[in-house]
Design an enzyme around this catalytic site. Structure first.
Site, PDB file in Angstrom:
ATOM      1  N   ASP A  18     -10.471 -29.128  -2.261  1.00 34.90           N
ATOM      2  CA  ASP A  18      -9.173 -29.136  -2.966  1.00 34.90           C
ATOM      3  C   ASP A  18      -9.264 -29.303  -4.492  1.00 34.90           C
ATOM      4  OD1 ASP A  18      -8.388 -29.062  -0.352  1.00 34.90           O
ATOM      5  OD2 ASP A  18      -7.166 -30.862  -0.376  1.00 34.90           O
ATOM      6  N   LYS A 116      -5.418 -24.982   4.218  1.00 36.65           N
ATOM      7  CA  LYS A 116      -4.978 -25.964   5.215  1.00 36.65           C
ATOM      8  C   LYS A 116      -3.645 -26.572   4.810  1.00 36.65           C
ATOM      9  CE  LYS A 116      -7.693 -29.445   2.864  1.00 36.65           C
ATOM     10  NZ  LYS A 116      -6.579 -30.282   2.408  1.00 36.65           N
ATOM     11  N   CYS A 161      -8.471 -36.220   1.444  1.00 38.24           N
ATOM     12  CA  CYS A 161      -9.048 -35.011   2.047  1.00 38.24           C
ATOM     13  C   CYS A 161     -10.564 -35.054   2.168  1.00 38.24           C
ATOM     14  CB  CYS A 161      -8.563 -33.784   1.301  1.00 38.24           C
ATOM     15  SG  CYS A 161      -6.773 -33.536   1.581  1.00 38.24           S
TER      16      CYS A 161
HETATM   17  C1  VGL Z   1      -4.568 -34.466  -0.655  1.00 38.97           C
HETATM   18  C2  VGL Z   1      -2.702 -35.797  -0.505  1.00 38.97           C
HETATM   19  C3  VGL Z   1      -1.947 -34.722  -0.099  1.00 38.97           C
HETATM   20  C4  VGL Z   1      -6.017 -34.375  -0.978  1.00 38.97           C
HETATM   21  C5  VGL Z   1      -3.829 -33.389  -0.243  1.00 38.97           C
HETATM   22  O1  VGL Z   1      -6.491 -33.266  -1.309  1.00 38.97           O
HETATM   23  O2  VGL Z   1      -6.710 -35.409  -0.905  1.00 38.97           O
HETATM   24  N1  VGL Z   1      -3.999 -35.674  -0.761  1.00 38.97           N
HETATM   25  N2  VGL Z   1      -2.516 -33.512   0.034  1.00 38.97           N
END
Ligand code: VGL
Ligand code: ZN
Length: 211
Positions: A18, A116, A161
């Site tokens: 991410d 995702k 994540c």
């Molecule tokens: C994430 C919170 C919401 C992450 C993704 O990438 O850690 N955290 N969506």
């Protein structure tokens, strides 16, 4: 650490979690120090034979957004059908600049990009399973078919994540190292310490030094 990080191009993969604009400075859910990991990951990627990227990829009315609930604020917790869910500011909405990878990340060498969190009713922190812990993304099958048995994780966020992905990877039987220098955390109410403890107990190798 650079000497200790012996990479086997055939059976190792780097999983970059991410690294998207909304988690960087000025983004909707900015993680402190997020940009610092970009040059570190840029140096790491060419050392690996296989690189997989993940991308948080939500529909506009996703149920992990506080805005999708009546009278709820970001960072509160609600109970959804699969259990507790932290509510977030709207972030990484499909096709928006916030969902794009950080411009400093060279994505060309990635063999696979896993998107995702696109099912409206269920979040997906992990690269392997949605937060119902039951719906797979297909990543485990991909890695097994490619003969990959050892994973090195980096990216955002350490305590969400990255750690969910690391814990699932252990459960699925992969050897897992989290490269902490190439991760940054959200750290919500002690979530970083809790995640580090859980990962250690699950047999995830936490690599602390410079890489
Ligand atoms: C994430 C919170 C919401 C992450 C993704 O990438 O850690 N955290 N969506
Ligand atoms: Zn998200």
């Amino acid at each position: 650490m650079s000497d200790a990080l012996m990479i086997d191009a055939d059976r190792d993969a780097l999983l970059v979690i991410d690294l998207q604009n909304d988690f960087c400075s000025g983004g909707a859910l900015a993680v402190s120090g997020a940009e610092e990991v970009v040059p570190i990951i840029e140096r790491l990627m060419p050392r690996f034979g296989r690189v997989v990227l993940t991308q948080d990829w939500h529909c506009p009315d996703h149920h992990s957004f506080a805005s999708a609930h009546q009278a709820r604020a970001p960072f509160e917790t609600v109970t959804l059908y699969y259990g507790e869910q932290t509510l977030w500011p709207d972030h990484c909405v499909q096709g928006t600049p916030g969902a794009a990878f950080h411009a400093g990340l060279t994505t060309d060498r990635a063999e696979l990009v896993i998107r995702k969190g696109f099912h409206r009713g269920v979040d997906s922190y992990s690269a392997f399973y949605e937060n119902d812990r039951a719906t797979p993304t297909g990543l485990a099958g991909y890695l097994r078919e490619r003969g990959i048995s050892r994973l090195f994780l980096c990216g955002l966020a350490t305590d969400f994540c990255v750690s969910y992905s690391a814990l699932d990877a252990r459960r699925l039987g992969f050897e897992v190292t989290v490269l902490l220098e190439a991760c940054r955390a959200i750290d919500l109410a002690g979530s970083l310490q809790a995640a580090l403890t859980q990962m250690r107990e699950a047999g995830v190798v936490l690599a602390e030094g410079s890489i």
